[in-house]
Design a protein around this motif. Structure first.
Motif, PDB file in Angstrom:
ATOM      1  N   VAL A   1      49.748  10.756  -5.898  1.00 41.38           N
ATOM      2  CA  VAL A   1      50.415  10.496  -7.184  1.00 41.38           C
ATOM      3  C   VAL A   1      51.651   9.624  -6.982  1.00 41.38           C
ATOM      4  CG1 VAL A   1      51.666  11.560  -9.103  1.00 41.38           C
ATOM      5  CG2 VAL A   1      49.519  12.563  -8.307  1.00 41.38           C
ATOM      6  N   VAL A   2      52.442   9.934  -5.955  1.00 43.30           N
ATOM      7  CA  VAL A   2      53.656   9.161  -5.661  1.00 43.30           C
ATOM      8  C   VAL A   2      53.315   7.718  -5.300  1.00 43.30           C
ATOM      9  CG1 VAL A   2      55.579   8.945  -4.021  1.00 43.30           C
ATOM     10  CG2 VAL A   2      55.055  11.163  -5.031  1.00 43.30           C
ATOM     11  N   SER A   3      52.130   7.507  -4.714  1.00 45.28           N
ATOM     12  CA  SER A   3      51.755   6.151  -4.301  1.00 45.28           C
ATOM     13  C   SER A   3      51.688   5.182  -5.473  1.00 45.28           C
ATOM     14  CB  SER A   3      50.403   6.169  -3.576  1.00 45.28           C
ATOM     15  OG  SER A   3      49.318   6.345  -4.473  1.00 45.28           O
ATOM     16  N   VAL A   4      51.378   5.680  -6.665  1.00 47.32           N
ATOM     17  CA  VAL A   4      51.240   4.785  -7.817  1.00 47.32           C
ATOM     18  C   VAL A   4      52.581   4.158  -8.214  1.00 47.32           C
ATOM     19  CG1 VAL A   4      50.561   4.603 -10.246  1.00 47.32           C
ATOM     20  CG2 VAL A   4      49.146   5.925  -8.646  1.00 47.32           C
ATOM     21  N   PRO A   5      53.633   4.947  -8.516  1.00 41.41           N
ATOM     22  CA  PRO A   5      54.910   4.299  -8.855  1.00 41.41           C
ATOM     23  C   PRO A   5      55.554   3.559  -7.692  1.00 41.41           C
ATOM     24  CG  PRO A   5      55.177   6.688  -8.772  1.00 41.41           C
ATOM     25  CD  PRO A   5      53.713   6.413  -8.691  1.00 41.41           C
ATOM     26  N   VAL A   6      55.389   4.073  -6.461  1.00 41.76           N
ATOM     27  CA  VAL A   6      55.977   3.401  -5.295  1.00 41.76           C
ATOM     28  C   VAL A   6      55.367   2.006  -5.128  1.00 41.76           C
ATOM     29  CG1 VAL A   6      56.066   3.413  -2.769  1.00 41.76           C
ATOM     30  CG2 VAL A   6      56.712   5.454  -4.043  1.00 41.76           C
ATOM     31  N   ASN A   7      54.051   1.916  -5.237  1.00 34.80           N
ATOM     32  CA  ASN A   7      53.404   0.617  -5.122  1.00 34.80           C
ATOM     33  C   ASN A   7      53.679  -0.274  -6.326  1.00 34.80           C
ATOM     34  OD1 ASN A   7      51.977   0.629  -2.562  1.00 34.80           O
ATOM     35  ND2 ASN A   7      50.664   2.208  -3.411  1.00 34.80           N
ATOM     36  N   TYR A   8      53.675   0.313  -7.508  1.00 31.64           N
ATOM     37  CA  TYR A   8      53.843  -0.467  -8.730  1.00 31.64           C
ATOM     38  C   TYR A   8      55.248  -1.073  -8.827  1.00 31.64           C
ATOM     39  CZ  TYR A   8      53.354  -1.765 -13.657  1.00 31.64           C
ATOM     40  OH  TYR A   8      53.286  -2.469 -14.834  1.00 31.64           O
ATOM     41  N   PHE A   9      56.258  -0.284  -8.474  1.00 29.80           N
ATOM     42  CA  PHE A   9      57.638  -0.734  -8.674  1.00 29.80           C
ATOM     43  C   PHE A   9      58.293  -1.323  -7.421  1.00 29.80           C
ATOM     44  CE2 PHE A   9      57.233   2.489 -12.099  1.00 29.80           C
ATOM     45  CZ  PHE A   9      57.521   1.663 -13.177  1.00 29.80           C
ATOM     46  N   ILE A  10      57.770  -0.984  -6.232  1.00 33.57           N
ATOM     47  CA  ILE A  10      58.442  -1.434  -5.004  1.00 33.57           C
ATOM     48  C   ILE A  10      57.593  -2.420  -4.206  1.00 33.57           C
ATOM     49  CG2 ILE A  10      59.509  -0.714  -2.833  1.00 33.57           C
ATOM     50  CD1 ILE A  10      60.104   2.000  -4.101  1.00 33.57           C
ATOM     51  N   SER A  11      56.445  -1.940  -3.710  1.00 32.68           N
ATOM     52  CA  SER A  11      55.728  -2.771  -2.737  1.00 32.68           C
ATOM     53  C   SER A  11      55.022  -3.970  -3.362  1.00 32.68           C
ATOM     54  CB  SER A  11      54.738  -1.925  -1.930  1.00 32.68           C
ATOM     55  OG  SER A  11      53.766  -1.336  -2.774  1.00 32.68           O
ATOM     56  N   TYR A  12      54.293  -3.772  -4.442  1.00 32.16           N
ATOM     57  CA  TYR A  12      53.480  -4.877  -4.960  1.00 32.16           C
ATOM     58  C   TYR A  12      54.300  -6.004  -5.591  1.00 32.16           C
ATOM     59  CZ  TYR A  12      49.002  -2.874  -3.737  1.00 32.16           C
ATOM     60  OH  TYR A  12      47.924  -2.417  -3.027  1.00 32.16           O
ATOM     61  N   PRO A  13      55.422  -5.738  -6.254  1.00 31.54           N
ATOM     62  CA  PRO A  13      56.247  -6.871  -6.696  1.00 31.54           C
ATOM     63  C   PRO A  13      56.711  -7.757  -5.539  1.00 31.54           C
ATOM     64  CG  PRO A  13      56.888  -4.903  -7.884  1.00 31.54           C
ATOM     65  CD  PRO A  13      55.922  -4.458  -6.814  1.00 31.54           C
ATOM     66  N   VAL A  14      57.032  -7.119  -4.402  1.00 30.79           N
ATOM     67  CA  VAL A  14      57.449  -7.897  -3.226  1.00 30.79           C
ATOM     68  C   VAL A  14      56.257  -8.624  -2.624  1.00 30.79           C
ATOM     69  CG1 VAL A  14      58.426  -7.750  -0.896  1.00 30.79           C
ATOM     70  CG2 VAL A  14      59.387  -6.349  -2.744  1.00 30.79           C
ATOM     71  N   TYR A  15      55.125  -7.909  -2.489  1.00 29.99           N
ATOM     72  CA  TYR A  15      53.932  -8.546  -1.943  1.00 29.99           C
ATOM     73  C   TYR A  15      53.480  -9.718  -2.800  1.00 29.99           C
ATOM     74  CZ  TYR A  15      53.395  -4.518   1.185  1.00 29.99           C
ATOM     75  OH  TYR A  15      53.590  -3.557   2.137  1.00 29.99           O
ATOM     76  N   ALA A  16      53.638  -9.596  -4.117  1.00 31.12           N
ATOM     77  CA  ALA A  16      53.243 -10.690  -5.016  1.00 31.12           C
ATOM     78  C   ALA A  16      54.028 -11.956  -4.707  1.00 31.12           C
ATOM     79  CB  ALA A  16      53.450 -10.268  -6.465  1.00 31.12           C
ATOM     80  N   LYS A  17      55.313 -11.799  -4.401  1.00 29.96           N
ATOM     81  CA  LYS A  17      56.148 -12.957  -4.061  1.00 29.96           C
ATOM     82  C   LYS A  17      55.788 -13.520  -2.691  1.00 29.96           C
ATOM     83  CE  LYS A  17      60.112 -11.541  -6.864  1.00 29.96           C
ATOM     84  NZ  LYS A  17      61.521 -11.105  -6.867  1.00 29.96           N
ATOM     85  N   MET A  18      55.380 -12.643  -1.779  1.00 33.31           N
ATOM     86  CA  MET A  18      55.082 -13.059  -0.409  1.00 33.31           C
ATOM     87  C   MET A  18      53.698 -13.680  -0.271  1.00 33.31           C
ATOM     88  SD  MET A  18      56.660  -9.807   1.712  1.00 33.31           S
ATOM     89  CE  MET A  18      56.112 -10.406   3.303  1.00 33.31           C
ATOM     90  N   PHE A  19      52.741 -13.199  -1.093  1.00 34.16           N
ATOM     91  CA  PHE A  19      51.340 -13.564  -0.861  1.00 34.16           C
ATOM     92  C   PHE A  19      50.680 -14.257  -2.049  1.00 34.16           C
ATOM     93  CE2 PHE A  19      52.077  -9.701   1.801  1.00 34.16           C
ATOM     94  CZ  PHE A  19      52.094 -10.355   3.022  1.00 34.16           C
ATOM     95  N   GLY A  20      51.436 -15.051  -2.774  1.00 34.16           N
ATOM     96  CA  GLY A  20      50.807 -15.922  -3.761  1.00 34.16           C
ATOM     97  C   GLY A  20      50.697 -15.405  -5.171  1.00 34.16           C
ATOM     98  N   GLY A  21      51.483 -14.403  -5.520  1.00 30.59           N
ATOM     99  CA  GLY A  21      51.496 -13.936  -6.903  1.00 30.59           C
ATOM    100  C   GLY A  21      50.597 -12.742  -7.166  1.00 30.59           C
ATOM    101  N   ILE A  22      50.844 -12.088  -8.285  1.00 26.37           N
ATOM    102  CA  ILE A  22      50.106 -10.874  -8.632  1.00 26.37           C
ATOM    103  C   ILE A  22      48.642 -11.169  -8.908  1.00 26.37           C
ATOM    104  CG2 ILE A  22      50.500 -10.905 -11.135  1.00 26.37           C
ATOM    105  CD1 ILE A  22      50.797  -7.827  -8.826  1.00 26.37           C
ATOM    106  N   ASP A  23      48.328 -12.378  -9.383  1.00 20.77           N
ATOM    107  CA  ASP A  23      46.931 -12.722  -9.673  1.00 20.77           C
ATOM    108  C   ASP A  23      46.072 -12.702  -8.418  1.00 20.77           C
ATOM    109  OD1 ASP A  23      47.452 -12.993 -12.350  1.00 20.77           O
ATOM    110  OD2 ASP A  23      47.754 -15.175 -12.261  1.00 20.77           O
ATOM    111  N   ALA A  24      46.651 -13.112  -7.302  1.00 19.68           N
ATOM    112  CA  ALA A  24      45.915 -13.092  -6.036  1.00 19.68           C
ATOM    113  C   ALA A  24      45.622 -11.654  -5.609  1.00 19.68           C
ATOM    114  CB  ALA A  24      46.716 -13.816  -4.954  1.00 19.68           C
ATOM    115  N   ILE A  25      46.571 -10.763  -5.857  1.00 21.79           N
ATOM    116  CA  ILE A  25      46.381  -9.350  -5.521  1.00 21.79           C
ATOM    117  C   ILE A  25      45.305  -8.744  -6.412  1.00 21.79           C
ATOM    118  CG2 ILE A  25      47.491  -7.081  -5.572  1.00 21.79           C
ATOM    119  CD1 ILE A  25      50.062  -8.483  -4.653  1.00 21.79           C
ATOM    120  N   LEU A  26      45.385  -9.016  -7.718  1.00 20.68           N
ATOM    121  CA  LEU A  26      44.393  -8.484  -8.653  1.00 20.68           C
ATOM    122  C   LEU A  26      42.993  -9.007  -8.325  1.00 20.68           C
ATOM    123  CD1 LEU A  26      46.324  -8.689 -12.053  1.00 20.68           C
ATOM    124  CD2 LEU A  26      45.894  -6.673 -10.641  1.00 20.68           C
TER     125      LEU A  26
END
Length: 198
Positions: free
Chosen positions: A122-147
């Motif tokens: 359960v904790v993984s959802v907000p941690v990834n949503y608010f912390i890790s994936y916003p940073v990864y999106a900037k590092m790896f080509g945007g949120i569209d690439a992740i999706l």
């Protein structure tokens, strides 16, 4: 006597943290079930052993040390991956350890592991949503690439939150269960070392 016990606890914690660090390096992908950048490892196993044998504070300490060491020797996410790994691991082993400490039995250990794995998931959802994936999106080509990586596995998912609930939440729960099963398999043979018995 207290000093001797404290030294033993610190020694066991350091030993388990070293093993956890090595296990964190040995991660692997499950590309049929989740995008390849999400890795499976069993590095919470030593922390769970510490939480059951020494107490939840020691389990959290193992999570902290292994992530600090991983950041120094292997970090490739600017510390974000290690921060998120620590938060999830700490949620898991602290929950399991607190439940087990109230009434030390095999039953409460099982309950602690199940609840701990659920809390981590359960904790993984907000941690990834608010912390890790916003940073990864900037590092790896945007949120569209992740999706796109998630949609390659299941085209019906739409939006990051849905991806995290459909993929990451059950993946994280299974990861916790895997650590738990391994813990039950090796806890008894390791008990003399963990508890300082001959």
């Amino acid at each position: 006597m207290k000093t001797k016990n404290h030294i033993r606890e610190l020694t066991v914690t350091a030993m388990l943290a070293a093993v956890a660090t090595v296990l964190m390096f040995l991660d692997f992908s499950l590309p049929l079930f989740i995008p390849g950048f999400v890795k499976m490892d069993v590095s919470e196993l030593p922390a769970l052993l510490a939480s059951f044998s020494l107490g939840p504070v020691y389990g959290v300490a193992v999570c902290l040390i292994k992530n600090l060491l991983n950041l120094i020797f292997h970090g490739s996410t600017g510390g974000i991956g290690e921060l998120c790994n620590f938060l999830l691991g700490a949620a898991f082993v602290a929950t399991a350890g607190i439940i087990y400490r109230r009434s030390k039995s095999r039953k409460t250990a099982v309950i602690g592991c199940l609840v701990g794995a659920a809390v981590m998931a359960v904790v993984s959802v907000p941690v990834n949503y608010f912390i890790s994936y916003p940073v990864y999106a900037k590092m790896f080509g945007g949120i569209d690439a992740i999706l796109a990586a998630y949609q390659a596995i299941n085209p019906n998912v739409d939006g990051l939150l849905q991806c995290l609930v459909v993929f990451n939440l059950p993946f994280t729960f299974v990861k916790g269960l895997l650590d738990s099963v391994l813990c039950f398999l090796i806890y008894k043979p390791l008990s003399p070392i963990l508890h300082g018995r001959k």
